[in-house]
Write a protein that holds these residues in place. Structure first.
Motif, PDB file in Angstrom:
ATOM      1  N   THR A  51       0.840  -1.194   0.000  1.00 11.91           N
ATOM      2  CA  THR A  51       0.000   0.000   0.000  1.00 11.91           C
ATOM      3  C   THR A  51       0.870   1.236   0.000  1.00 11.91           C
ATOM      4  OG1 THR A  51      -0.129   0.103   2.415  1.00 11.91           O
ATOM      5  CG2 THR A  51      -1.825  -1.177   1.281  1.00 11.91           C
ATOM      6  N   VAL A  71      -2.638   3.858  -3.462  1.00 11.05           N
ATOM      7  CA  VAL A  71      -2.662   2.697  -4.347  1.00 11.05           C
ATOM      8  C   VAL A  71      -2.461   1.454  -3.497  1.00 11.05           C
ATOM      9  CG1 VAL A  71      -1.510   1.483  -6.234  1.00 11.05           C
ATOM     10  CG2 VAL A  71      -1.756   3.971  -6.331  1.00 11.05           C
ATOM     11  N   ALA A  73      -1.664  -2.422  -4.183  1.00 10.94           N
ATOM     12  CA  ALA A  73      -1.221  -3.304  -5.262  1.00 10.94           C
ATOM     13  C   ALA A  73      -0.880  -4.668  -4.706  1.00 10.94           C
ATOM     14  CB  ALA A  73      -0.003  -2.699  -5.960  1.00 10.94           C
ATOM     15  N   ARG A  75       0.570  -8.800  -5.843  1.00  6.27           N
ATOM     16  CA  ARG A  75       1.208  -9.685  -6.810  1.00  6.27           C
ATOM     17  C   ARG A  75       1.553 -10.985  -6.096  1.00  6.27           C
ATOM     18  NH1 ARG A  75       6.476 -10.626  -6.170  1.00  6.27           N
ATOM     19  NH2 ARG A  75       7.748  -9.195  -4.992  1.00  6.27           N
ATOM     20  N   TRP A  83       0.531  -8.337 -11.777  1.00  9.83           N
ATOM     21  CA  TRP A  83       0.321  -7.241 -10.823  1.00  9.83           C
ATOM     22  C   TRP A  83      -1.107  -6.750 -10.965  1.00  9.83           C
ATOM     23  CZ3 TRP A  83      -0.978  -2.110 -11.755  1.00  9.83           C
ATOM     24  CH2 TRP A  83      -0.728  -1.194 -10.724  1.00  9.83           C
ATOM     25  N   ILE A  84      -1.730  -6.388  -9.836  1.00 10.27           N
ATOM     26  CA  ILE A  84      -3.038  -5.729  -9.846  1.00 10.27           C
ATOM     27  C   ILE A  84      -2.970  -4.568  -8.864  1.00 10.27           C
ATOM     28  CG2 ILE A  84      -4.000  -7.326  -8.138  1.00 10.27           C
ATOM     29  CD1 ILE A  84      -6.765  -6.876  -9.512  1.00 10.27           C
ATOM     30  N   GLY A  85      -3.526  -3.446  -9.270  1.00 11.77           N
ATOM     31  CA  GLY A  85      -3.541  -2.279  -8.392  1.00 11.77           C
ATOM     32  C   GLY A  85      -4.922  -1.656  -8.363  1.00 11.77           C
ATOM     33  N   LEU A 109       1.762   3.416 -16.596  1.00 10.06           N
ATOM     34  CA  LEU A 109       1.349   2.023 -16.451  1.00 10.06           C
ATOM     35  C   LEU A 109       1.753   1.155 -17.634  1.00 10.06           C
ATOM     36  CD1 LEU A 109      -2.246   2.709 -15.101  1.00 10.06           C
ATOM     37  CD2 LEU A 109      -0.244   1.990 -13.776  1.00 10.06           C
ATOM     38  N   THR A 161      -4.782  -4.369 -14.071  1.00 10.98           N
ATOM     39  CA  THR A 161      -3.973  -5.582 -13.982  1.00 10.98           C
ATOM     40  C   THR A 161      -2.979  -5.573 -15.131  1.00 10.98           C
ATOM     41  OG1 THR A 161      -5.413  -6.956 -15.357  1.00 10.98           O
ATOM     42  CG2 THR A 161      -5.890  -6.890 -12.998  1.00 10.98           C
TER      43      THR A 161
END
Length: 186
Positions: A51, A71, A73, A75, A83-85, A109, A161
């Motif tokens: 975070t 954010v 995120a 993984r 990765w996802i945020g 990104l 993602t």
């Protein structure tokens, strides 16, 4: 070994096998702003969550700066190819505004994004728009998904993602499970 001991061992083994799934569960997390929960989702086991608070991102080539809200995120612990945020940008109040926001930060990104699909769906019972595509990041090819979810009270959740080329496609199930666990908290 006596029949009684075999039965006790079999029952004990069955108990521990049954308990194996009990201790292994996803971890619920909550995205907050000013102490107020906005939404939550579950992070899969063996994924790490990072975070960050509000900050400014700068494009050193263009000298362009953008404000970014907190954010969150995630993984896989042992794999950085996925990765996802999530972010809920302050002042972004609609799905359309969410995609305008993404256009402002997309250069941070994915480079050279090419959209392959655009769909309106429901996530967590809320209206959402999902754009999928391909592009480049850190010199390699990636697939990405950009999602904007319409939250109550004039807010949105933005999720991105990124899967690098060659990533284990088994992680797609984990990413789908994260979206399936999404829930508004307002």
């Amino acid at each position: 070994m006596s029949l009684l001991k075999k039965r006790v061992l079999a029952i004990g083994a069955a108990f521990w096998v049954g308990m194996a799934g009990v201790g292994l569960s996803d971890t619920p997390v909550t995205y907050t702003e000013g102490g107020r929960p906005l939404f939550g989702f579950d992070v899969p086991d063996f994924w790490v969550l990072r975070t960050g608070g509000p900050r400014e991102l700068e494009d050193t080539q263009l000298g362009d700066t953008r404000s970014v809200s907190r954010v969150m995120a995630a993984r896989p612990v042992t794999d950085d190819t996925v990765w996802i945020g999530f972010v809920s940008p302050y002042g972004v109040t609609s799905i359309e505004d969410g995609f305008r926001y993404l256009q402002d930060v997309d250069k941070f990104l994915v480079k050279e994004p090419q959209v392959t699909s655009d769909a309106r769906v429901r996530i967590g019972g809320l209206p959402a728009r999902v754009i999928r595509g391909t592009g480049r990041r850190d010199g390699g090819g990636v697939s990405f998904t950009a999602t904007v979810i319409d939250l109550p009270r004039n807010r949105v959740a933005v999720a991105v993602t990124v899967l690098r080329d060659g990533a284990d496609l088994g992680y797609v199930d984990d990413l789908n499970a994260i979206f399936a666990s999404f829930r508004p908290m307002q």
